[in-house]
Design a protein around this motif. Structure first.
Motif, PDB file in Angstrom:
ATOM      1  N   ALA A   1       0.827  -1.208   0.000  1.00 56.04           N
ATOM      2  CA  ALA A   1       0.000   0.000   0.000  1.00 56.04           C
ATOM      3  C   ALA A   1       0.864   1.261   0.000  1.00 56.04           C
ATOM      4  O   ALA A   1       0.575   2.219  -0.738  1.00 56.04           O
ATOM      5  CB  ALA A   1      -0.931  -0.012   1.215  1.00 56.04           C
ATOM      6  N   LEU A   2       1.921   1.277   0.802  1.00 57.97           N
ATOM      7  CA  LEU A   2       2.796   2.447   0.823  1.00 57.97           C
ATOM      8  C   LEU A   2       3.537   2.616  -0.503  1.00 57.97           C
ATOM      9  O   LEU A   2       3.730   3.748  -0.966  1.00 57.97           O
ATOM     10  CB  LEU A   2       3.791   2.350   1.975  1.00 57.97           C
ATOM     11  CG  LEU A   2       3.208   2.601   3.364  1.00 57.97           C
ATOM     12  CD1 LEU A   2       4.231   2.324   4.450  1.00 57.97           C
ATOM     13  CD2 LEU A   2       2.694   4.032   3.474  1.00 57.97           C
ATOM     14  N   ALA A   3       3.939   1.515  -1.119  1.00 55.20           N
ATOM     15  CA  ALA A   3       4.604   1.608  -2.426  1.00 55.20           C
ATOM     16  C   ALA A   3       3.644   2.184  -3.465  1.00 55.20           C
ATOM     17  O   ALA A   3       4.035   3.034  -4.273  1.00 55.20           O
ATOM     18  CB  ALA A   3       5.100   0.237  -2.873  1.00 55.20           C
TER      19      ALA A   3
ATOM     20  N   GLY B   1       3.729  -6.417  -1.926  1.00 51.62           N
ATOM     21  CA  GLY B   1       4.488  -6.190  -0.700  1.00 51.62           C
ATOM     22  C   GLY B   1       5.340  -7.388  -0.308  1.00 51.62           C
ATOM     23  O   GLY B   1       6.469  -7.229   0.159  1.00 51.62           O
ATOM     24  N   ILE B   2       4.817  -8.594  -0.499  1.00 51.84           N
ATOM     25  CA  ILE B   2       5.583  -9.797  -0.166  1.00 51.84           C
ATOM     26  C   ILE B   2       6.773  -9.936  -1.112  1.00 51.84           C
ATOM     27  O   ILE B   2       7.898 -10.221  -0.686  1.00 51.84           O
ATOM     28  CB  ILE B   2       4.679 -11.044  -0.195  1.00 51.84           C
ATOM     29  CG1 ILE B   2       3.678 -10.973   0.963  1.00 51.84           C
ATOM     30  CG2 ILE B   2       5.505 -12.319  -0.113  1.00 51.84           C
ATOM     31  CD1 ILE B   2       2.596 -12.040   0.919  1.00 51.84           C
ATOM     32  N   VAL B   3       6.540  -9.723  -2.403  1.00 52.25           N
ATOM     33  CA  VAL B   3       7.651  -9.758  -3.366  1.00 52.25           C
ATOM     34  C   VAL B   3       8.659  -8.674  -3.026  1.00 52.25           C
ATOM     35  O   VAL B   3       9.873  -8.899  -3.066  1.00 52.25           O
ATOM     36  CB  VAL B   3       7.110  -9.604  -4.813  1.00 52.25           C
ATOM     37  CG1 VAL B   3       8.234  -9.358  -5.797  1.00 52.25           C
ATOM     38  CG2 VAL B   3       6.312 -10.826  -5.215  1.00 52.25           C
TER      39      VAL B   3
ATOM     40  N   VAL C   1      -5.435  -8.209  -3.036  1.00 49.30           N
ATOM     41  CA  VAL C   1      -4.566  -9.401  -3.059  1.00 49.30           C
ATOM     42  C   VAL C   1      -3.289  -9.097  -3.844  1.00 49.30           C
ATOM     43  O   VAL C   1      -2.190  -9.478  -3.430  1.00 49.30           O
ATOM     44  CB  VAL C   1      -5.318 -10.610  -3.656  1.00 49.30           C
ATOM     45  CG1 VAL C   1      -4.401 -11.798  -3.825  1.00 49.30           C
ATOM     46  CG2 VAL C   1      -6.517 -10.975  -2.790  1.00 49.30           C
ATOM     47  N   ALA C   2      -3.414  -8.379  -4.957  1.00 52.25           N
ATOM     48  CA  ALA C   2      -2.243  -8.008  -5.749  1.00 52.25           C
ATOM     49  C   ALA C   2      -1.343  -7.053  -4.959  1.00 52.25           C
ATOM     50  O   ALA C   2      -0.115  -7.128  -5.067  1.00 52.25           O
ATOM     51  CB  ALA C   2      -2.657  -7.376  -7.070  1.00 52.25           C
ATOM     52  N   THR C   3      -1.934  -6.195  -4.149  1.00 50.72           N
ATOM     53  CA  THR C   3      -1.153  -5.287  -3.307  1.00 50.72           C
ATOM     54  C   THR C   3      -0.373  -6.070  -2.253  1.00 50.72           C
ATOM     55  O   THR C   3       0.795  -5.778  -1.993  1.00 50.72           O
ATOM     56  CB  THR C   3      -2.082  -4.260  -2.630  1.00 50.72           C
ATOM     57  OG1 THR C   3      -2.788  -3.539  -3.641  1.00 50.72           O
ATOM     58  CG2 THR C   3      -1.301  -3.287  -1.775  1.00 50.72           C
TER      59      THR C   3
ATOM     60  N   ARG D   1      -1.582   5.759 -11.734  1.00 48.77           N
ATOM     61  CA  ARG D   1      -2.663   4.880 -11.286  1.00 48.77           C
ATOM     62  C   ARG D   1      -2.245   3.431 -11.483  1.00 48.77           C
ATOM     63  O   ARG D   1      -1.783   3.053 -12.549  1.00 48.77           O
ATOM     64  CB  ARG D   1      -3.923   5.186 -12.068  1.00 48.77           C
ATOM     65  CG  ARG D   1      -5.092   4.344 -11.685  1.00 48.77           C
ATOM     66  CD  ARG D   1      -6.318   4.740 -12.489  1.00 48.77           C
ATOM     67  NE  ARG D   1      -7.291   3.683 -12.459  1.00 48.77           N
ATOM     68  CZ  ARG D   1      -8.330   3.658 -11.651  1.00 48.77           C
ATOM     69  NH1 ARG D   1      -8.523   4.670 -10.837  1.00 48.77           N
ATOM     70  NH2 ARG D   1      -9.178   2.661 -11.671  1.00 48.77           N
ATOM     71  N   GLN D   2      -2.446   2.637 -10.447  1.00 48.30           N
ATOM     72  CA  GLN D   2      -2.188   1.206 -10.532  1.00 48.30           C
ATOM     73  C   GLN D   2      -3.512   0.480 -10.315  1.00 48.30           C
ATOM     74  O   GLN D   2      -4.128   0.639  -9.267  1.00 48.30           O
ATOM     75  CB  GLN D   2      -1.181   0.752  -9.474  1.00 48.30           C
ATOM     76  CG  GLN D   2       0.164   1.409  -9.548  1.00 48.30           C
ATOM     77  CD  GLN D   2       0.291   2.613  -8.636  1.00 48.30           C
ATOM     78  OE1 GLN D   2      -0.451   2.763  -7.694  1.00 48.30           O
ATOM     79  NE2 GLN D   2       1.224   3.486  -8.946  1.00 48.30           N
ATOM     80  N   ASP D   3      -3.934  -0.257 -11.303  1.00 47.12           N
ATOM     81  CA  ASP D   3      -5.167  -1.035 -11.182  1.00 47.12           C
ATOM     82  C   ASP D   3      -4.828  -2.384 -10.568  1.00 47.12           C
ATOM     83  O   ASP D   3      -4.544  -3.348 -11.261  1.00 47.12           O
ATOM     84  CB  ASP D   3      -5.824  -1.219 -12.551  1.00 47.12           C
ATOM     85  CG  ASP D   3      -6.340   0.089 -13.116  1.00 47.12           C
ATOM     86  OD1 ASP D   3      -6.797   0.917 -12.312  1.00 47.12           O
ATOM     87  OD2 ASP D   3      -6.279   0.277 -14.332  1.00 47.12           O
ATOM     88  N   MET D   4      -4.828  -2.418  -9.237  1.00 45.37           N
ATOM     89  CA  MET D   4      -4.473  -3.631  -8.509  1.00 45.37           C
ATOM     90  C   MET D   4      -5.512  -3.900  -7.437  1.00 45.37           C
ATOM     91  O   MET D   4      -6.013  -2.968  -6.809  1.00 45.37           O
ATOM     92  CB  MET D   4      -3.101  -3.491  -7.835  1.00 45.37           C
ATOM     93  CG  MET D   4      -1.960  -3.237  -8.773  1.00 45.37           C
ATOM     94  SD  MET D   4      -0.430  -2.937  -7.895  1.00 45.37           S
ATOM     95  CE  MET D   4       0.091  -4.615  -7.636  1.00 45.37           C
ATOM     96  N   SER D   5      -5.800  -5.170  -7.226  1.00 51.99           N
ATOM     97  CA  SER D   5      -6.702  -5.554  -6.150  1.00 51.99           C
ATOM     98  C   SER D   5      -5.933  -5.582  -4.826  1.00 51.99           C
ATOM     99  O   SER D   5      -4.715  -5.401  -4.794  1.00 51.99           O
ATOM    100  CB  SER D   5      -7.298  -6.932  -6.442  1.00 51.99           C
ATOM    101  OG  SER D   5      -6.281  -7.913  -6.397  1.00 51.99           O
TER     102      SER D   5
END
Length: 92
Positions: free
Chosen positions: A17-19, A38-40, A32-34, A26-30
């Motif tokens: 979320a901070l990234a 973050g994990i990656v 789960v994708a967020t 604009r980033q079209d991400m859900s």
């Protein structure tokens, strides 16, 4: 083991979320994708931290990092994702 999974998800959500807030556009991400971003980013941050500081040599270079490393890694991953996406849309 369950604590590691939960902490990866929470850190992933915060770092992703901070990234997304710090990278312009604009980033079209859900959600789960967020979290995945973050994990990656956490693993990218752990890898970069190992390369730069040679810390945690016992665990190897593929390891999760702290929140700051996760945010930096997530920003790098998001910028790469946007560059690949822009190149893909230009080809079509």
């Amino acid at each position: 083991m369950l604590g590691l999974i939960i902490s990866l998800i929470v850190i992933g959500l915060i770092a992703g979320a901070l990234a997304r807030l710090l990278v312009p556009g604009r980033q079209d991400m859900s959600i789960v994708a967020t979290i995945v971003l973050g994990i990656v980013g956490s693993f990218i941050g752990g890898f970069l931290g190992y390369l730069l500081f040679h810390k945690d040599g016992d665990e190897g270079f593929f390891q999760p990092s702290g929140i700051i490393g996760s945010i930096i890694g997530a920003i790098i991953a998001l910028l790469i994702w946007q560059a690949v996406g822009n190149r893909r849309s230009a080809v079509r």
